[in-house]
Motif scaffolding. Structure first.
Motif, PDB file in Angstrom:
ATOM      1  N   LEU A 210       0.835  -1.203   0.000  1.00  0.00           N
ATOM      2  CA  LEU A 210       0.000   0.000   0.000  1.00  0.00           C
ATOM      3  C   LEU A 210       0.867   1.250   0.000  1.00  0.00           C
ATOM      4  CD1 LEU A 210      -3.182   0.665   2.086  1.00  0.00           C
ATOM      5  CD2 LEU A 210      -1.317   2.317   2.153  1.00  0.00           C
ATOM      6  N   ILE A 211       1.933   1.262   0.806  1.00  0.00           N
ATOM      7  CA  ILE A 211       2.852   2.409   0.834  1.00  0.00           C
ATOM      8  C   ILE A 211       3.472   2.608  -0.538  1.00  0.00           C
ATOM      9  CG2 ILE A 211       5.013   3.293   1.800  1.00  0.00           C
ATOM     10  CD1 ILE A 211       4.321   1.783   4.397  1.00  0.00           C
ATOM     11  N   LEU A 212       3.927   1.522  -1.129  1.00  0.00           N
ATOM     12  CA  LEU A 212       4.554   1.587  -2.445  1.00  0.00           C
ATOM     13  C   LEU A 212       3.581   2.120  -3.487  1.00  0.00           C
ATOM     14  CD1 LEU A 212       7.223   0.804  -3.909  1.00  0.00           C
ATOM     15  CD2 LEU A 212       6.166  -1.397  -4.401  1.00  0.00           C
ATOM     16  N   ARG A 213       2.373   1.591  -3.490  1.00  0.00           N
ATOM     17  CA  ARG A 213       1.361   2.021  -4.459  1.00  0.00           C
ATOM     18  C   ARG A 213       0.978   3.479  -4.238  1.00  0.00           C
ATOM     19  NH1 ARG A 213      -1.709  -1.812  -3.617  1.00  0.00           N
ATOM     20  NH2 ARG A 213      -3.289  -0.893  -2.259  1.00  0.00           N
ATOM     21  N   ARG A 214       0.818   3.864  -2.968  1.00  0.00           N
ATOM     22  CA  ARG A 214       0.455   5.250  -2.638  1.00  0.00           C
ATOM     23  C   ARG A 214       1.491   6.240  -3.146  1.00  0.00           C
ATOM     24  NH1 ARG A 214       1.413   6.243   3.375  1.00  0.00           N
ATOM     25  NH2 ARG A 214       3.479   6.630   2.518  1.00  0.00           N
ATOM     26  N   GLU A 215       2.762   5.952  -2.893  1.00  0.00           N
ATOM     27  CA  GLU A 215       3.818   6.873  -3.296  1.00  0.00           C
ATOM     28  C   GLU A 215       3.990   6.910  -4.813  1.00  0.00           C
ATOM     29  OE1 GLU A 215       5.551   8.975  -1.013  1.00  0.00           O
ATOM     30  OE2 GLU A 215       3.753   8.254   0.016  1.00  0.00           O
ATOM     31  N   LYS A 216       3.789   5.780  -5.482  1.00  0.00           N
ATOM     32  CA  LYS A 216       3.872   5.749  -6.944  1.00  0.00           C
ATOM     33  C   LYS A 216       2.727   6.515  -7.573  1.00  0.00           C
ATOM     34  CE  LYS A 216       4.795   1.761  -8.887  1.00  0.00           C
ATOM     35  NZ  LYS A 216       4.800   0.291  -9.128  1.00  0.00           N
ATOM     36  N   GLU A 217       1.518   6.284  -7.082  1.00  0.00           N
ATOM     37  CA  GLU A 217       0.348   6.951  -7.657  1.00  0.00           C
ATOM     38  C   GLU A 217       0.386   8.460  -7.439  1.00  0.00           C
ATOM     39  OE1 GLU A 217      -2.995   4.953  -5.951  1.00  0.00           O
ATOM     40  OE2 GLU A 217      -2.797   3.185  -7.264  1.00  0.00           O
TER      41      GLU A 217
ATOM     42  N   ARG B 177      28.388  16.373   1.311  1.00  0.00           N
ATOM     43  CA  ARG B 177      27.114  16.707   1.946  1.00  0.00           C
ATOM     44  C   ARG B 177      26.131  15.550   1.837  1.00  0.00           C
ATOM     45  NH1 ARG B 177      25.922  23.106   1.621  1.00  0.00           N
ATOM     46  NH2 ARG B 177      27.970  23.714   2.387  1.00  0.00           N
ATOM     47  N   TYR B 178      25.652  15.127   3.007  1.00  0.00           N
ATOM     48  CA  TYR B 178      24.741  13.985   3.080  1.00  0.00           C
ATOM     49  C   TYR B 178      23.572  14.333   4.005  1.00  0.00           C
ATOM     50  CZ  TYR B 178      28.177  10.937   0.826  1.00  0.00           C
ATOM     51  OH  TYR B 178      29.044  10.358  -0.074  1.00  0.00           O
ATOM     52  N   ILE B 179      22.439  13.696   3.720  1.00  0.00           N
ATOM     53  CA  ILE B 179      21.253  13.831   4.573  1.00  0.00           C
ATOM     54  C   ILE B 179      20.752  12.432   4.909  1.00  0.00           C
ATOM     55  CG2 ILE B 179      19.678  14.020   2.578  1.00  0.00           C
ATOM     56  CD1 ILE B 179      19.105  16.131   5.675  1.00  0.00           C
ATOM     57  N   ILE B 180      20.447  12.199   6.164  1.00  0.00           N
ATOM     58  CA  ILE B 180      19.809  10.953   6.618  1.00  0.00           C
ATOM     59  C   ILE B 180      18.324  11.234   6.786  1.00  0.00           C
ATOM     60  CG2 ILE B 180      19.647   9.258   8.491  1.00  0.00           C
ATOM     61  CD1 ILE B 180      22.605   9.902   9.122  1.00  0.00           C
ATOM     62  N   ILE B 181      17.479  10.358   6.254  1.00  0.00           N
ATOM     63  CA  ILE B 181      16.022  10.530   6.348  1.00  0.00           C
ATOM     64  C   ILE B 181      15.463   9.477   7.302  1.00  0.00           C
ATOM     65  CG2 ILE B 181      13.868  10.797   5.090  1.00  0.00           C
ATOM     66  CD1 ILE B 181      16.010  12.734   4.129  1.00  0.00           C
ATOM     67  N   SER B 182      14.772   9.940   8.342  1.00  0.00           N
ATOM     68  CA  SER B 182      14.222   9.077   9.394  1.00  0.00           C
ATOM     69  C   SER B 182      12.698   9.095   9.317  1.00  0.00           C
ATOM     70  CB  SER B 182      14.720   9.585  10.763  1.00  0.00           C
ATOM     71  OG  SER B 182      14.214   8.829  11.817  1.00  0.00           O
ATOM     72  N   HIS B 183      12.095   7.999   8.883  1.00  0.00           N
ATOM     73  CA  HIS B 183      10.651   7.973   8.601  1.00  0.00           C
ATOM     74  C   HIS B 183       9.809   7.848   9.869  1.00  0.00           C
ATOM     75  CE1 HIS B 183      10.026   3.674   9.364  1.00  0.00           C
ATOM     76  NE2 HIS B 183      11.133   3.410   8.678  1.00  0.00           N
ATOM     77  N   GLY B 184       8.509   7.970   9.715  1.00  0.00           N
ATOM     78  CA  GLY B 184       7.575   7.908  10.829  1.00  0.00           C
ATOM     79  C   GLY B 184       7.105   6.493  11.126  1.00  0.00           C
ATOM     80  N   VAL B 185       6.398   6.339  12.228  1.00  0.00           N
ATOM     81  CA  VAL B 185       5.895   5.038  12.643  1.00  0.00           C
ATOM     82  C   VAL B 185       4.888   4.524  11.624  1.00  0.00           C
ATOM     83  CG1 VAL B 185       3.959   5.876  14.057  1.00  0.00           C
ATOM     84  CG2 VAL B 185       5.092   3.732  14.670  1.00  0.00           C
ATOM     85  N   THR B 186       4.926   3.238  11.372  1.00  0.00           N
ATOM     86  CA  THR B 186       4.101   2.476  10.421  1.00  0.00           C
ATOM     87  C   THR B 186       4.513   2.668   8.958  1.00  0.00           C
ATOM     88  OG1 THR B 186       2.271   4.028   9.943  1.00  0.00           O
ATOM     89  CG2 THR B 186       2.116   2.721  11.992  1.00  0.00           C
ATOM     90  N   GLU B 187       5.485   3.527   8.675  1.00  0.00           N
ATOM     91  CA  GLU B 187       5.951   3.752   7.316  1.00  0.00           C
ATOM     92  C   GLU B 187       7.198   2.910   7.038  1.00  0.00           C
ATOM     93  OE1 GLU B 187       4.520   5.428   4.950  1.00  0.00           O
ATOM     94  OE2 GLU B 187       2.979   6.546   6.036  1.00  0.00           O
ATOM     95  N   THR B 188       7.792   3.082   5.858  1.00  0.00           N
ATOM     96  CA  THR B 188       9.061   2.441   5.506  1.00  0.00           C
ATOM     97  C   THR B 188       9.931   3.469   4.791  1.00  0.00           C
ATOM     98  OG1 THR B 188       8.448   1.707   3.276  1.00  0.00           O
ATOM     99  CG2 THR B 188       7.800   0.264   5.113  1.00  0.00           C
ATOM    100  N   LYS B 189      11.107   3.039   4.391  1.00  0.00           N
ATOM    101  CA  LYS B 189      12.016   3.949   3.693  1.00  0.00           C
ATOM    102  C   LYS B 189      11.464   4.408   2.350  1.00  0.00           C
ATOM    103  CE  LYS B 189      14.942   0.107   2.012  1.00  0.00           C
ATOM    104  NZ  LYS B 189      14.309  -0.950   2.837  1.00  0.00           N
ATOM    105  N   ILE B 190      10.463   3.714   1.813  1.00  0.00           N
ATOM    106  CA  ILE B 190       9.837   4.179   0.572  1.00  0.00           C
ATOM    107  C   ILE B 190       9.207   5.556   0.782  1.00  0.00           C
ATOM    108  CG2 ILE B 190       7.978   3.738  -1.088  1.00  0.00           C
ATOM    109  CD1 ILE B 190      10.400   1.942  -1.468  1.00  0.00           C
ATOM    110  N   ASN B 191       8.658   5.782   1.969  1.00  0.00           N
ATOM    111  CA  ASN B 191       8.073   7.086   2.285  1.00  0.00           C
ATOM    112  C   ASN B 191       9.136   8.178   2.380  1.00  0.00           C
ATOM    113  OD1 ASN B 191       5.664   8.686   3.222  1.00  0.00           O
ATOM    114  ND2 ASN B 191       6.933   8.928   5.041  1.00  0.00           N
ATOM    115  N   SER B 192      10.391   7.780   2.571  1.00  0.00           N
ATOM    116  CA  SER B 192      11.482   8.746   2.700  1.00  0.00           C
ATOM    117  C   SER B 192      12.033   9.199   1.352  1.00  0.00           C
ATOM    118  CB  SER B 192      12.629   8.130   3.524  1.00  0.00           C
ATOM    119  OG  SER B 192      12.214   7.813   4.832  1.00  0.00           O
ATOM    120  N   ILE B 193      11.654   8.514   0.279  1.00  0.00           N
ATOM    121  CA  ILE B 193      12.240   8.827  -1.028  1.00  0.00           C
ATOM    122  C   ILE B 193      11.907  10.254  -1.445  1.00  0.00           C
ATOM    123  CG2 ILE B 193      12.085   8.276  -3.492  1.00  0.00           C
ATOM    124  CD1 ILE B 193      11.930   5.320  -2.673  1.00  0.00           C
TER     125      ILE B 193
END
Length: 307
Positions: A36-43, A82-98
């Motif tokens: 669902l996360i993957l589909r949501r972010e793609k759509e 220069r680098y940035i680390i992305i820390s996602h929220g609860v119930t999400e995955t790194k796909i939400n960080s893209i």
């Protein structure tokens, strides 16, 4: 006397059962379906697989101090320190960080996205809303500095639980990044839970929270009271950009306002007009990017070194 004892037993059993259910909800919070996360972010156009595949990257396994692997992806299209680390929220995955990684890739940064413990591909049995997660974040920062050298210019972006994790890391363990972006964090876990208990359970939190905290100390070896970004915010010396949606009714924007007020030294605050919890970027992309640019311009001074 026997009736009174029976009544007391029933009351205690009720509250213990409720506290057990409550701590189960915390430790094993139901995660969003990864498809669902993957589909949501793609759509929504925030994750474009074809474009993502063209970015030079490597999958990274970092051992957590708690005995599991933290799974991440290092995105390195630029020759830069220069680098940035992305820390996602609860119930999400790194796909939400893209989407956040892309925002910084466009600004000449490389990015590291990862799954929190018990999320995505990472190990770990429980979620602790920043308590154990902050040690994993420190492990990632240490790995980045070891891999990329002493001249690393590092930022951390956190969303919701990821933002609270980041503030706990910076305020309690070490102020180890050069700048931070805290998007919709809670200021104090106990206060946040009290609000949600009244809102969702329609109960007064005065009894449930202490009993739940005792069970949580026994079951997951930490206290709700220890998960309090606002209690350590004054320890953060590096710049922090605080972001929150004005209409957020899950974590109230007053929490971010309180954090902003307590933070000493360099800081900025952006309250988005549209969107609810963790939707500031999705619903206000132009303003979000503008504020990011203002923050970087103000506090990240050296010219970018990119291809």
């Amino acid at each position: 006397m026997r009736k009174a004892f029976r009544a007391l037993f029933i009351v205690l059993f009720f509250w213990l059962s409720l506290a057990l259910y409550f701590t189960n909800r915390l430790m094993y919070m139901k995660k969003k379906d990864e498809e669902l996360i993957l589909r949501r972010e793609k759509e929504a156009g925030r994750y474009k697989p074809d474009e993502f595949e063209t970015v030079p990257k490597q999958e990274v396994d970092i051992p957590s101090p708690f005995g599991y692997m933290i799974k991440g992806v290092l995105l390195e299209p630029h020759s830069t320190n220069r680098y940035i680390i992305i820390s996602h929220g609860v119930t999400e995955t790194k796909i939400n960080s893209i989407k956040y990684a892309n925002l910084f890739l466009e600004r000449g940064f490389n990015a590291f996205i990862y799954d929190h413990r018990r999320h995505g591909e990472s190990g770990g049995k429980t979620t602790s809303f920043g308590h154990y997660e902050k040690f994993d974040l420190k492990t990632i920062v240490d790995w980045m500095k070891k891999e990329k050298g002493p001249n690393l210019k590092l930022g951390i972006h956190g969303e919701s639980m990821g933002a609270a994790t980041m503030l706990l890391y910076a305020g309690l363990l070490e102020d180890g990044a050069d700048f931070y972006i805290a998007d919709c964090p809670f200021s104090d876990f106990k206060e946040q839970l009290a609000y949600l208990i009244k809102k969702d359970f329609k109960l007064l939190p005065g009894l449930l929270l202490p009993i739940g905290d005792i069970l949580l100390r026994f079951r997951d070896k930490y206290s709700i009271q220890n998960v309090s970004p606002i209690s350590v915010i004054e320890n953060i010396k590096h710049p922090v950009l605080f972001i929150h949606s004005k209409k957020d009714d899950f974590i109230l924007p007053t929490m971010t306002k309180d954090l902003f007020e307590q933070k000493k030294g360099p800081k900025m605050l952006y309250l988005a007009e549209n969107g609810r919890h963790a939707q500031s970027f999705n619903e206000n992309p132009a303003d979000y990017e503008r504020v990011i640019d203002e923050f970087l311009e103000k506090y990240v001074h050296q010219p970018l070194s990119v291809n």
